[in-house]
Each structure stands twice: as structure tokens, then as C-alpha cells.
Design a protein around this motif. Structure first.
Motif, short mmCIF file in Angstrom:
data_model
loop_
_atom_site.label_atom_id
_atom_site.label_comp_id
_atom_site.label_asym_id
_atom_site.label_seq_id
_atom_site.Cartn_x
_atom_site.Cartn_y
_atom_site.Cartn_z
N GLY A 1 1.26 19.07 -17.88
CA GLY A 1 1.20 18.49 -19.17
C GLY A 1 1.54 16.88 -19.06
N VAL A 2 1.98 16.44 -20.15
CA VAL A 2 2.34 15.04 -20.62
C VAL A 2 3.49 14.78 -19.55
N VAL A 3 4.49 15.45 -19.34
CA VAL A 3 5.63 15.34 -18.55
C VAL A 3 4.93 14.98 -17.37
N ALA A 4 4.14 15.67 -16.53
CA ALA A 4 3.67 15.44 -15.17
C ALA A 4 2.65 14.10 -15.12
N GLN A 5 1.92 13.87 -16.16
CA GLN A 5 0.99 12.88 -16.23
C GLN A 5 1.90 11.59 -16.56
N VAL A 6 2.98 11.50 -17.22
CA VAL A 6 3.69 10.37 -17.22
C VAL A 6 4.30 9.85 -15.92
N ILE A 7 4.91 10.91 -15.37
CA ILE A 7 5.64 10.73 -14.18
C ILE A 7 4.72 10.09 -13.12
N MET B 1 0.90 -1.34 0.02
CA MET B 1 0.17 0.03 0.09
C MET B 1 0.94 1.47 0.11
N THR B 2 2.14 1.21 0.71
CA THR B 2 3.05 2.32 0.62
C THR B 2 3.40 2.66 -0.86
N ARG B 3 3.75 1.44 -1.71
CA ARG B 3 3.95 1.73 -3.08
C ARG B 3 2.94 2.17 -3.79
N LEU B 4 1.76 1.70 -3.74
CA LEU B 4 0.36 2.16 -4.46
C LEU B 4 -0.13 3.39 -4.24
N ILE B 5 0.11 3.83 -2.95
CA ILE B 5 -0.88 4.89 -2.63
C ILE B 5 0.22 6.08 -2.15
N LEU B 6 0.97 5.84 -1.17
CA LEU B 6 1.90 6.84 -0.72
C LEU B 6 2.85 7.05 -1.78
N GLY B 7 3.39 6.36 -2.77
CA GLY B 7 4.31 6.50 -3.63
C GLY B 7 3.78 7.90 -4.54
N PRO B 8 2.59 7.60 -5.13
CA PRO B 8 1.86 8.38 -6.11
C PRO B 8 1.64 9.99 -5.39
N ALA B 9 1.13 9.63 -4.26
CA ALA B 9 1.03 10.78 -3.39
C ALA B 9 2.23 11.77 -3.26
N MET B 10 3.20 11.20 -2.89
CA MET B 10 4.43 11.75 -2.86
C MET B 10 4.84 12.44 -4.23
N ALA B 11 4.75 11.70 -5.37
CA ALA B 11 4.87 12.21 -6.69
C ALA B 11 4.13 13.12 -6.96
N PHE B 12 2.96 13.26 -6.76
CA PHE B 12 2.01 14.32 -6.82
C PHE B 12 2.22 15.62 -6.21
N VAL C 1 -6.69 10.79 -11.90
CA VAL C 1 -6.07 11.96 -11.38
C VAL C 1 -5.32 12.69 -12.32
N ALA C 2 -4.21 11.88 -12.92
CA ALA C 2 -3.24 12.64 -13.80
C ALA C 2 -3.87 13.24 -14.94
N LEU C 3 -4.77 12.57 -15.46
CA LEU C 3 -5.45 13.23 -16.79
C LEU C 3 -6.51 14.38 -16.38
N ALA C 4 -6.90 14.34 -15.22
CA ALA C 4 -7.99 15.54 -14.75
C ALA C 4 -7.23 16.60 -14.28
N VAL C 5 -5.89 16.49 -13.58
CA VAL C 5 -5.32 17.63 -12.97
C VAL C 5 -4.25 18.29 -13.82
N PHE C 6 -3.53 17.45 -14.30
CA PHE C 6 -2.45 18.05 -15.13
C PHE C 6 -2.83 18.06 -16.54
N LEU D 1 3.49 19.28 -8.08
CA LEU D 1 2.85 20.60 -7.77
C LEU D 1 4.11 21.64 -7.26
N LEU D 2 4.92 21.11 -6.59
CA LEU D 2 5.70 21.83 -5.88
C LEU D 2 6.80 22.44 -7.14
N PHE D 3 7.29 21.61 -7.95
CA PHE D 3 8.00 22.15 -9.02
C PHE D 3 7.20 22.61 -10.31
N ASN D 4 5.96 22.69 -10.27
CA ASN D 4 5.18 23.30 -11.32
C ASN D 4 5.24 22.47 -12.39
#
Length: 307
Positions: free
Chosen positions: A249-255, A228-239, A302-307, A243-246
Motif C-alpha cells: 500500500g501507501v506505506v510501501a510506496q512512500v518508502i 549509481m549505488t544510491r540510485l539503483i542498489l538503494g531502491p533495489a534493497m528497499a524493494f 515500479v512502486a505504483l505498479a507493484v504495491f 517484500l520480505l516484511f510483506n
């Protein structure tokens, strides 16, 4: 909800069907998994990486930026997993396995097909995914082995062996041919394109066969926490970092989508060779892979909706 179901049925379900096919065939025919892995590493992945980089419009400053982001993300993931492992009072060897399973996510066998389906074979999106695949491979077979092995000879050999892998040269040549706009002779380009087109179905089949070969006898609570750390906290940290580094687009969505991938089979393979408790790594790989059908769909949305 309709968008979530569409993502699940059009992206995750087709991938799952091929993985299950590989799993069932492996159980029935007992294929040589080592040969299948070599087929992926030495045949389809180098051609795929070369062609993806060769055909894409690469911003080399972006390449450095993505690499820097991945290094920071890996460092913060390590810190997070270390604290979680300490909180659960895991033994030293199991702490390393817990951490590695979160650091080494399945950007290749799982992430590449997801990228291909989400972005409809967009060369630009795939070139970013290729950066993630190469980073993950180098990271897994360098630090991943170093963290479990105290033998200096093994460490040096592990690092040197990566530079003998065709994947490294597929990356290097792809970047060189792209940067200098070098043409590839038509017969060679056609042959590499055929190999590249075979990659998706083959690596998913191999992933299923590899999972079928993972053996464990129990499911421990801390392994579930690792999944669950890998599946939930991992993408939450990446998200949060995106946002922190602004980044957008596609780069943020892929990552972001790649950060939601389950623990890579590589973490289990390395544990089988260098750990006294390889079953623990296998538990995290299996649970995160099974649960990812839901969590990855949610992160794609989330990636497609936000970025």
C-alpha cells in the motif's frame, strides 16, 4: 513507456524546473546559502512537519514499524557500501564519504515535493515521508558527523544541537497534538498552513542554490559508482526488504520512492566541515542528483505498479 513519460513530465520535470531556477539565480546573484538553509530549517520545515503530523491519521504502531525498517535499511546499506568501497580499495576517509553519501539521501528537499506530487498532497502519505525526513536529519547530523570527526566535544555538541533545532519540536508537538487530539487555535492554524503551503517551492529553490554552491574539479569513477549505488542498489534493497516484511500500500510506496532519492546535500556539507576530501562527496551528490531524473521516475512507476 507512456506511463513512464507521464511520471517524468508531471512529477520530475516540474521539480527540476524549480531546482534549475534556484541554481541559475544563485549563480547570478550569489545569495547567502547559509541564510537560505536557516530559512528552511528554522521556518518552513518545522511548520510543515507539525501540520503534516497534526492533520494525518497516524497509527503509532506503524510509526515504530517504519522506524525499525529505516534502521535495518540503513544498517544493510552501510554493509553494502563498505564492501563496495573495500572492493574499489578506497582510502579510509573516502570510504566514509562513499558510505555517508548513500546513507543520507535527500528525503527532504527532493523527497517531500515528489511525495506531494505523486500522492496528490495526501496527509497520510506525507506523514510517512515526514518520518523519513526526521530520521534522515537525526542520522545525518549525529552519525554523519561522528563518522568523520574524532573530536569528542564535536560529537556531543552535534547531538545536542539537533535537540535545539525547531524541526525536532515540530515533530514532537505534531505527534503530541495528534495523539491527544489537541485543537490548534484557528489563527495559529491558518498561519502555519500558509507557511506549509510555501514549503515545496522554497525548499526546491534552496536545493538548486545549494547545488550551485558545490565546487569540484573532476569526476572520479568511484564517485560515479557511489551515485549509481544510491540510485539503483538503494531502491533495489528497499524493494527486497518491503517484500520480505510483506509491507504494501501507501506505506510501501512512500518508502520505496524515498529510497530512490539522490545523495543529500547534507553529506557534502558535513564533508566540507570534517573531511580532507570534501570534493569527493560533492561529486556523488551532483552526479546522483542529475541522474535521478531518470531513475526516480522508474522507481515511482515500479512502486505504483507493484504495491
Amino acid at each position: 513507456m507512456n506511463e513512464f513519460l507521464f511520471i517524468f513530465t508531471s512529477i520530475i520535470l516540474p521539480i527540476g524546473l524549480i531546482v534549475v531556477t534556484g541554481y541559475v539565480i544563485q549563480l547570478k546573484f550569489k545569495l547567502d546559502r547559509s541564510t537560505l538553509a536557516k530559512l528552511s530549517i528554522h521556518y518552513v520545515m518545522p511548520a510543515f512537519i507539525f501540520m503534516s503530523l497534526y492533520e494525518s491519521s497516524i497509527d503509532f504502531s506503524l510509526l515504530l514499524g517504519v522506524t525499525g525498517f529505516l534502521i535495518l535499511y540503513a544498517f544493510l546499506s552501510f554493509i553494502l557500501c563498505w564492501f563496495i568501497a573495500r572492493f574499489m580499495n578506497l582510502q579510509k576517509d573516502r570510504t566514509v564519504l562513499f558510505t555517508n553519501a548513500n546513507l543520507f539521501y535527500n528525503a527532504g528537499n527532493y523527497g517531500v515535493p515528489v511525495n506531494d506530487l505523486v500522492f496528490r498532497s495526501d496527509p497520510y502519505a506525507m506523514s510517512i515521508q515526514v518520518m523519513l525526513v526526521v530520521f534522515q536529519n537525526m542520522f545525518a547530523f549525529s552519525y554523519g558527523i561522528f563518522s568523520l570527526s574524532a573530536r569528542s566535544v564535536g560529537k556531543v555538541q552535534a547531538l545536542l544541537s539537533y535537540f535545539r533545532m525547531p524541526i525536532f519540536y515540530g515533530l514532537a508537538l505534531g505527534l503530541i497534538f495528534n495523539y491527544f487530539h489537541l485543537p490548534v487555535p484557528a489563527p495559529i492554524e491558518t498561519g502555519l498552513s500558509y507557511i506549509r503551503n510555501a514549503m515545496i517551492g522554497l525548499v526546491l529553490f534552496i536545493l538548486g542554490a545549494q547545488i550551485a554552491g558545490i565546487k569540484f574539479k573532476r569526476l572520479r569513477w568511484s564517485a560515479f559508482v557511489g551515485a549509481m549505488t544510491r540510485l539503483i542498489l538503494g531502491p533495489a534493497m528497499a524493494f527486497g526488504l518491503l517484500l520480505l516484511f510483506n509491507m504494501e500500500g501507501v506505506v510501501a510506496q512512500v518508502i520505496l520512492i524515498a529510497s530512490a532519492m539522490p545523495a543529500g546535500v547534507n553529506s557534502s556539507i558535513i564533508a566540507q566541515e570534517y573531511s580532507d576530501d570534501p570534493e569527493y562527496a560533492a561529486e556523488i551528490v551532483m552526479m546522483s542528483t542529475l541522474l535521478s531524473s531518470v531513475t526516480v521516475s522508474a522507481v515511482i512507476y515500479v512502486a505504483l505498479a507493484v504495491f
